[in-house]
Design an enzyme around this catalytic site. Structure first.
Site, PDB file in Angstrom:
ATOM      1  N   ASN A 194       5.276  12.979  12.547  1.00  0.00           N
ATOM      2  CA  ASN A 194       4.438  12.385  11.406  1.00  0.00           C
ATOM      3  C   ASN A 194       3.426  11.489  11.878  1.00  0.00           C
ATOM      4  O   ASN A 194       2.419  11.206  11.127  1.00  0.00           O
ATOM      5  CB  ASN A 194       5.151  11.583  10.324  1.00  0.00           C
ATOM      6  CG  ASN A 194       6.195  10.563  10.726  1.00  0.00           C
ATOM      7  OD1 ASN A 194       6.071  10.259  12.170  1.00  0.00           O
ATOM      8  ND2 ASN A 194       6.623   9.657  10.057  1.00  0.00           N
ATOM      9  N   GLU A 218      13.544   4.287  16.639  1.00  0.00           N
ATOM     10  CA  GLU A 218      13.300   3.943  15.228  1.00  0.00           C
ATOM     11  C   GLU A 218      13.816   5.234  14.771  1.00  0.00           C
ATOM     12  O   GLU A 218      13.204   6.442  15.081  1.00  0.00           O
ATOM     13  CB  GLU A 218      11.677   3.855  15.151  1.00  0.00           C
ATOM     14  CG  GLU A 218      11.246   3.640  13.958  1.00  0.00           C
ATOM     15  CD  GLU A 218       9.792   3.712  13.442  1.00  0.00           C
ATOM     16  OE1 GLU A 218       9.039   4.119  14.685  1.00  0.00           O
ATOM     17  OE2 GLU A 218       9.537   4.106  12.370  1.00  0.00           O
ATOM     18  N   CYS A 251       8.930   6.832   7.827  1.00  0.00           N
ATOM     19  CA  CYS A 251      10.187   6.371   7.962  1.00  0.00           C
ATOM     20  C   CYS A 251      10.139   5.120   6.988  1.00  0.00           C
ATOM     21  O   CYS A 251      11.342   4.699   6.467  1.00  0.00           O
ATOM     22  CB  CYS A 251      10.508   6.090   9.541  1.00  0.00           C
ATOM     23  SG  CYS A 251       9.401   4.956  10.231  1.00  0.00           S
ATOM     24  N   THR A 252       8.986   4.343   6.836  1.00  0.00           N
ATOM     25  CA  THR A 252       9.046   3.134   6.349  1.00  0.00           C
ATOM     26  C   THR A 252       8.694   3.249   4.771  1.00  0.00           C
ATOM     27  O   THR A 252       8.341   2.607   3.884  1.00  0.00           O
ATOM     28  CB  THR A 252       7.831   2.157   7.022  1.00  0.00           C
ATOM     29  OG1 THR A 252       6.682   2.955   6.876  1.00  0.00           O
ATOM     30  CG2 THR A 252       8.480   1.618   8.128  1.00  0.00           C
ATOM     31  N   ARG A 259       5.065  -0.620   8.681  1.00  0.00           N
ATOM     32  CA  ARG A 259       5.187  -0.918   9.911  1.00  0.00           C
ATOM     33  C   ARG A 259       4.391  -2.015  10.579  1.00  0.00           C
ATOM     34  O   ARG A 259       4.716  -3.011  11.219  1.00  0.00           O
ATOM     35  CB  ARG A 259       5.072   0.281  11.023  1.00  0.00           C
ATOM     36  CG  ARG A 259       5.152  -0.062  12.439  1.00  0.00           C
ATOM     37  CD  ARG A 259       5.515   1.243  13.210  1.00  0.00           C
ATOM     38  NE  ARG A 259       4.404   2.361  12.670  1.00  0.00           N
ATOM     39  CZ  ARG A 259       3.724   3.046  13.650  1.00  0.00           C
ATOM     40  NH1 ARG A 259       3.687   2.715  14.863  1.00  0.00           N
ATOM     41  NH2 ARG A 259       3.135   3.945  12.975  1.00  0.00           N
TER      42      ARG A 259
HETATM   43  O1  G3H Z   1       7.166   6.969  10.228  1.00  0.00           O
HETATM   44  C1  G3H Z   1       7.598   5.779  10.843  1.00  0.00           C
HETATM   45  C2  G3H Z   1       6.308   5.167  11.218  1.00  0.00           C
HETATM   46  O2  G3H Z   1       6.798   4.109  11.901  1.00  0.00           O
HETATM   47  C3  G3H Z   1       5.692   4.245   9.783  1.00  0.00           C
HETATM   48  O3  G3H Z   1       4.485   3.771  10.046  1.00  0.00           O
HETATM   49  O4  G3H Z   1       4.585   2.200   8.238  1.00  0.00           O
HETATM   50  O5  G3H Z   1       2.471   2.516   9.438  1.00  0.00           O
HETATM   51  O6  G3H Z   1       3.525   4.316   8.087  1.00  0.00           O
HETATM   52  P1  G3H Z   1       3.950   3.152   8.888  1.00  0.00           P
END
Ligand code: G3H
Length: 487
Positions: A163, A259, A293-294, A447
């Site tokens: 992703n 993570e 993920c976040t 993140r």
């Molecule tokens: O998909 C996992 C990433 O660490 C999320 O990063 O919060 O910048 O989208 P982000």
């Protein structure tokens, strides 16, 4: 730059010992675009012997790299950042096609990565050790002093997800290099073309031969082999909890930084600014079709403001655009695979069947799933607990903040949570009780900025990332004790 890493038949090569090498056994994996199934290229399905070579090369090269001055390492990283920006358009175009991400987000991923690499160089230059006097401990004397420096771990295996194929590869490579390690990058197959491109940028910036090597191949064939390889000194993995747990179960005595999945809750209290909350929920839940993920993955809202919150969210969902990211910038894009879309649809079907109220969306065309919102989701539904990695959000109504905290903490995951309230006491009350790595007050879960610590607890991860934290995770203290005879 792309022509340097593939041949005229569109077969990509791997970086090994400073050379771009083709598959030694002529075995390739075909990488197709999730948007329309067009073939983007082929990458070597590397054998165990080829993996051995990549790791041995990295092992040898690290012995020299660790002695390169910090300033020289930083200069290489600064150049890598410049190169990424110079090729931003070509890389972003590849990314749109390879992982079906909207063009604007692909551009910002490349820019964010260049910033990340530069900040890593700056931070690396400012990391220093310490000296600890012996006489501060009971019984200690002033004839002893401990000099503590940081030293590299050796060969870092960086496993990056689909992703953020550039950013989440660079966020392992740059701190790893800055700490004096060599790197073996094993990108997820979908996203690996971008990963190889990134490796080329580092190589062009001057990373010496063997210090960065890439491995492409099928997880089912070389996954366990590479993660348990005796030449690997550290594993930095981003991906699913299932794979992370597997890696952690088969490895031994190798430090891990991971993570993993999340089920981040947006907790909405009675005194929240509902307009701000709704904007954050929509941006946090649906950007890149929820494949983060976040991403906000559940809404826990106090009953008395639930209807008003829904009224604010629905018009924002109507405004979301969806379609083919090659045609125009859209919010909702086709998911990464048919399996991923099937899984999201299973969760939608389960929620419908068990009586959740569908407020918006719910339909699918190929791998494109409408932004979907359910109300009255209850704890017997899979959507209350499972991570869809797709554009679907459950609303779970709660009576008060304590019930929200209880439900939030009952999740197996513990990445982030958001709390929306205008009462600072309530914000701290909730934040202090949540079992997560980070609590965002009045903002979506996310993140960045990338120098903040980033970590998940429970099934969401091991260790702490974030620029300085990543450099520290990928290095260890080395202690030299000076014993003086004349004090
Ligand atoms: O998909 C996992 C990433 O660490 C999320 O990063 O919060 O910048 O989208 P982000």
């Amino acid at each position: 730059m792309i022509t340097a890493i593939r041949d005229e038949k569109n077969r990509y090569r791997n970086l090994q010992n400073g050379q771009w090498v083709e598959s030694r056994n002529d075995t390739y994996i075909t990488i197709k675009s999730p948007i329309d199934d067009t073939v983007l290229g082929m990458v070597p399905a590397m054998s165990k012997e080829e993996v051995d070579m990549a790791i041995e090369t990295a092992k040898k090269a690290q012995k020299q790299w660790r002695n390169v001055t910090t300033d020289e390492k930083a200069e290489i990283l600064y150049r890598a950042a410049d190169i990424l920006l110079k090729y931003k358009e070509e890389l972003a175009e590849l990314m749109v096609r390879e992982i079906s991400k909207d063009r604007k987000s692909c551009y910002s991923e490349v820019e964010r990565t260049a910033d990340f690499i530069r900040f890593t160089a700056d931070t690396g230059k400012n990391i220093s050790g310490e000296s600890i006097p012996g006489d501060s401990f009971p019984g200690g004397k002033n004839n002893k002093v401990s000099i503590v420096r940081r030293e590299p771990l050796g060969v870092v295996l960086a496993i990056s997800p689909f992703n953020y194929p550039v950013n989440l590869a660079a966020s392992k490579i740059a701190p790893g290099l800055m700490a004096g390690n060599s790197i073996v990058l094993k990108p997820a197959s979908q996203g690996c073309l971008c990963g190889l491109y990134l490796a080329r940028a580092f190589q062009e910036a001057g990373v010496p031969a063997g210090v960065l090597n890439t491995v492409t191949g099928k997880g089912s064939e070389i996954g366990d082999y590479i993660t348990t390889h005796k030449g690997i000194d550290f594993i930095n993995f981003t991906g699913s909890t299932e794979v992370g747990a597997h890696i952690s179960s088969i490895t031994s005595m190798v430090p891990l930084l991971m993570e993993l999945g999340g089920k981040d809750a947006a907790i909405v209290l009675e005194d929240a600014d509902l307009e701000l909350t709704a904007s954050n929920i929509v941006a946090g839940g649906y950007s890149y079709s929820g494949q983060r993920c976040t991403a906000v993955k559940r809404i826990l809202v106090v009953e008395e403001v639930a209807d008003q919150l829904i009224e604010k969210i629905l018009p924002k969902l109507e405004k979301l655009t969806m379609g083919n990211p090659l045609d125009r910038d859209v919010d909702i894009v086709p998911l990464i695979s048919t399996n991923a879309a099937d899984f999201v649809c299973e969760l939608i079907a389960d929620a419908k069947e068990k009586g959740a109220k569908l407020l918006f969306g719910g339909n699918r065309e190929g791998n494109l799933i409408q932004p979907t919102l359910f109300d009255n989701v209850t704890t017997d539904m899979r959507l209350a607990w499972e991570e869809p990695f797709g554009p679907v959000l459950p609303i779970i109504r709660v009576k008060d903040k304590d019930e929200a905290i209880k439900l939030a903490n009952e999740s197996e995951y513990g990445l982030q949570s958001a709390v929306f309230t205008q009462n600072i006491n309530n914000a701290f009350y909730v934040a202090n009780k949540l079992e997560v790595g980070t609590v965002q007050v009045n903002n979506k879960t996310e993140r960045g900025p990338d120098h903040f610590p980033f970590l998940g607890v429970k099934a969401s991860g091991i260790g702490t990332q974030g620029i300085r934290y990543s450099i520290e995770s990928m290095s260890r203290p080395k202690v030299t004790v000076i014993n003086l005879s004349n004090n």
